[in-house]
Write a protein that holds these residues in place. Structure first.
Motif, short mmCIF file in Angstrom:
data_model
loop_
_atom_site.label_atom_id
_atom_site.label_comp_id
_atom_site.label_asym_id
_atom_site.label_seq_id
_atom_site.Cartn_x
_atom_site.Cartn_y
_atom_site.Cartn_z
N MET A 183 0.84 -1.19 0.00
CA MET A 183 0.00 0.00 0.00
C MET A 183 0.88 1.25 0.00
O MET A 183 1.78 1.36 0.83
N TYR A 205 1.26 5.45 0.19
CA TYR A 205 0.61 6.68 0.67
C TYR A 205 1.41 7.89 0.20
O TYR A 205 2.64 7.84 0.14
N ASP A 215 -0.36 -0.24 6.65
CA ASP A 215 -1.69 0.28 6.90
C ASP A 215 -1.60 1.73 7.35
O ASP A 215 -0.51 2.29 7.47
N LEU A 216 -2.76 2.33 7.63
CA LEU A 216 -2.80 3.76 7.96
C LEU A 216 -2.05 4.07 9.26
O LEU A 216 -1.43 5.12 9.37
N ASP A 217 -2.08 3.16 10.22
CA ASP A 217 -1.38 3.44 11.49
C ASP A 217 0.11 3.63 11.25
O ASP A 217 0.73 4.53 11.81
N LEU A 234 0.58 6.94 9.46
CA LEU A 234 0.39 8.10 10.34
C LEU A 234 1.60 8.32 11.24
O LEU A 234 1.99 9.44 11.50
N LYS A 235 2.19 7.22 11.70
CA LYS A 235 3.39 7.35 12.52
C LYS A 235 4.53 7.97 11.73
O LYS A 235 5.22 8.86 12.21
N PRO A 255 -4.08 7.90 0.80
CA PRO A 255 -3.74 6.61 0.18
C PRO A 255 -3.77 6.71 -1.35
O PRO A 255 -4.57 7.47 -1.89
#
Lengths: 410, 108
Positions: B1, B3, B83-85, B88-89, B106
């Protein structure tokens, strides 16, 4: 098999199994939308088939299998769109279990996913009520005072974001937990409230499944974060409210207000546990948050053997603390109700009149106003206020109580 | 994935300070070392931007940015994250390094 008992079986299964089915399908297929649609289709099929064919011997298993089949059908239908990963998942009946987060509970994972900080706070609550508590979109819209269409769109957008941005389906790791927990507490409290004063003409006035689920999850969160004051406060609050559950609705299905409840019928064990938590928080000596304050108020109420022994000055002092944290009109309304006990209904009514614009569509505002007007002997105005309250109240026991109260007035 | 981490600057007159540049380099090295790195770049100011529009019969060329805004895109990272977590980190560390807001989006 009569239609009505099959209907009851579906209703019961919905309460007991909805969250589990959605949670397990979400884990298996990694898609909230697929999980929810498939669960909904399975229940719709049960509504259709069970009255004719009879309730299957294992309703939960039947629903789960049906939902799983619906999910696979749906993915196959849509899989022309190249979703190889999803196709691969279908081939393996049993995925190797993903590493569990801090807690091994499917529903808790689902809650933390629905309460992800990348979603707007109101959306988190709405999504949790739909996915975890199984409330319908109209029920949620009602709790939020917004239209069904707007609520439906909000939920759809949230699910789309979870999928597109790949919000993970997991309980956050230990260092991330404290930051995530306040959103989850808000959600659990709303779930509890919906259970405690359930809306809808076909619904039981108290949905014990929802209050029990909220308490169960609050216990899990509390065990996870023993030093979090608000987690303890929320659990105490729920226990002290739940303790009064059986005295709250009369045999004839009418709501019994706090002042008229049979205090001997309150659940002593739940009260003792709630009081213990409140004492623990007081001893901690930290500035209390919203739930700890509300729990302390409920501790005051549950400490009085008779309503006349209630320490109202203590209750009002706690409301003063709460107003500082949350200056919303709803808190102001509840404070005014306590003030009525201390300073009389006239003073309280003056406060209420200032809130009229903000709370015009909030049923509890009209209930409080009707009660104050009644106590002031202003029968005609009280009747009108009861009429409006009855119009807005969604809870069957409350409607029954308000109707009787209104009809006593001349 | 994948981003896109967009660096949002709210003041076009300030470029990155040497300290910010150094912190960004440290962050970039970490992205490479941990396998999150795909591509990154800083963007010049909006002054030299040109917009081309060939949706009609001829290509229209206009001087200036496509949108007038107080905030603008000063640079970006394209990262690979599970993943998004995770994204975000990394975005939080990136924001700290470049001292700007970072938007996470994304790829489809």
């Amino acid at each position: 098999m009569s239609g009505s008992s099959a209907q009851e079986a579906v209703t019961r299964a919905h309460r007991e199994q909805w969250a589990r089915i959605v949670a397990v399908l979400t884990r298996r297929f990694g898609d909230l939308d697929v999980a929810e649609e498939a669960a909904a289709e399975a229940f719709a099929t049960a509504v259709e088939l069970w009255p004719a064919d009879g309730v299957p011997p294992n309703p939960a298993g039947w629903l789960f299998t049906t939902a799983q089949r619906k999910a696979i059908d749906r993915i196959r239908r849509e899989s022309k769109r190249e979703d190889k990963q999803m196709q691969a998942r279908l081939l393996y009946e049993d995925d190797p279990a993903e590493p569990l987060g801090a807690i091994d509970d499917e529903r808790l994972r689902l809650i933390f996913t629905c309460c992800h900080p990348a979603l707007a706070p109101q959306t988190r609550v709405a999504l949790t009520l739909r996915m975890v508590a199984g409330l319908t979109v109209p029920e949620i819209a009602r709790a939020f005072l917004v239209s069904e269409t707007a609520m439906g769109q909000r939920i759809t957008r949230a699910k789309a974001k979870i999928k597109a941005a790949r919000i993970p389906y997991r309980v956050p790791s230990a260092p991330d937990l404290p930051g995530r927990v306040s959103g989850v507490l808000t959600v659990l409290y709303l779930v509890f409230n919906e259970g405690y004063l359930a809306t809808g003409p076909e619904t039981d006035p108290i949905r014990r499944d929802l209050t029990a689920e909220a308490i169960r999850l609050a216990r899990l969160i509390r065990a996870l974060l023993p030093d979090d004051g608000e987690a303890a406060g929320l659990l105490a609050l729920m226990l002290l409210i739940e303790a009064r559950r059986d005295s709250r609705v009369s045999a004839s299905g009418e709501l019994v207000p706090l002042a008229e409840q049979d205090r001997g019928a309150w659940d002593a064990a739940l009260i003792a546990e709630g009081h213990q938590l409140v004492r623990e928080r007081l001893a901690a000596g930290e500035a209390p948050g919203r739930y700890q304050i509300l729990a302390a108020m409920n501790a005051v109420h549950t400490s009085a053997r008779d309503v006349r022994d209630t320490d109202w000055s203590q209750v009002v002092a706690l409301y003063d603390l709460l107003v500082r944290l949350d200056p919303s009109p709803i808190v102001a309304l509840n404070r005014a109700i306590a003030v009525a006990e201390l300073d009389g209904p006239e003073v309280a009514l003056a406060t209420l009149d200032q809130l009229a614009e903000d709370l015009a569509d909030y049923h509890a505002f009209h209930v409080a106003r009707a009660d104050l007007l009644r106590r002031l002997g202003r029968g005609r105005q009280a009747r009108a206020a009861y009429d409006r309250a009855i119009e807005l109240a969604g809870n069957t026991a409350e409607t029954a109580y308000l109707t009787r109260r209104r009809d006593q007035l001349r | 994935m994948h981003y896109l981490l967009s660096v949002i600057a709210d003041d076009e007159t300030t470029t990155a300070t040497p300290e910010e540049d150094a912190a960004i380099e440290v962050f970039n090295d970490r992205l490479r070392a941990t396998g999150h790195w795909v591509f990154a770049g800083g963007l010049g100011s909006q002054g030299p931007a040109t917009v081309v529009d060939y949706r009609g019969d001829e290509a229209l060329v206009t001087d200036g940015p496509f949108i007038e805004s107080k905030e603008y895109l000063a640079g970006f990272w394209i990262i690979a994250a599970a993943d998004l977590d995770v994204a975000l980190k990394l975005a939080a560390d990136g924001s700290k390094a470049c001292n700007r807001k970072v938007e996470v989006r994304p790829f489809l």
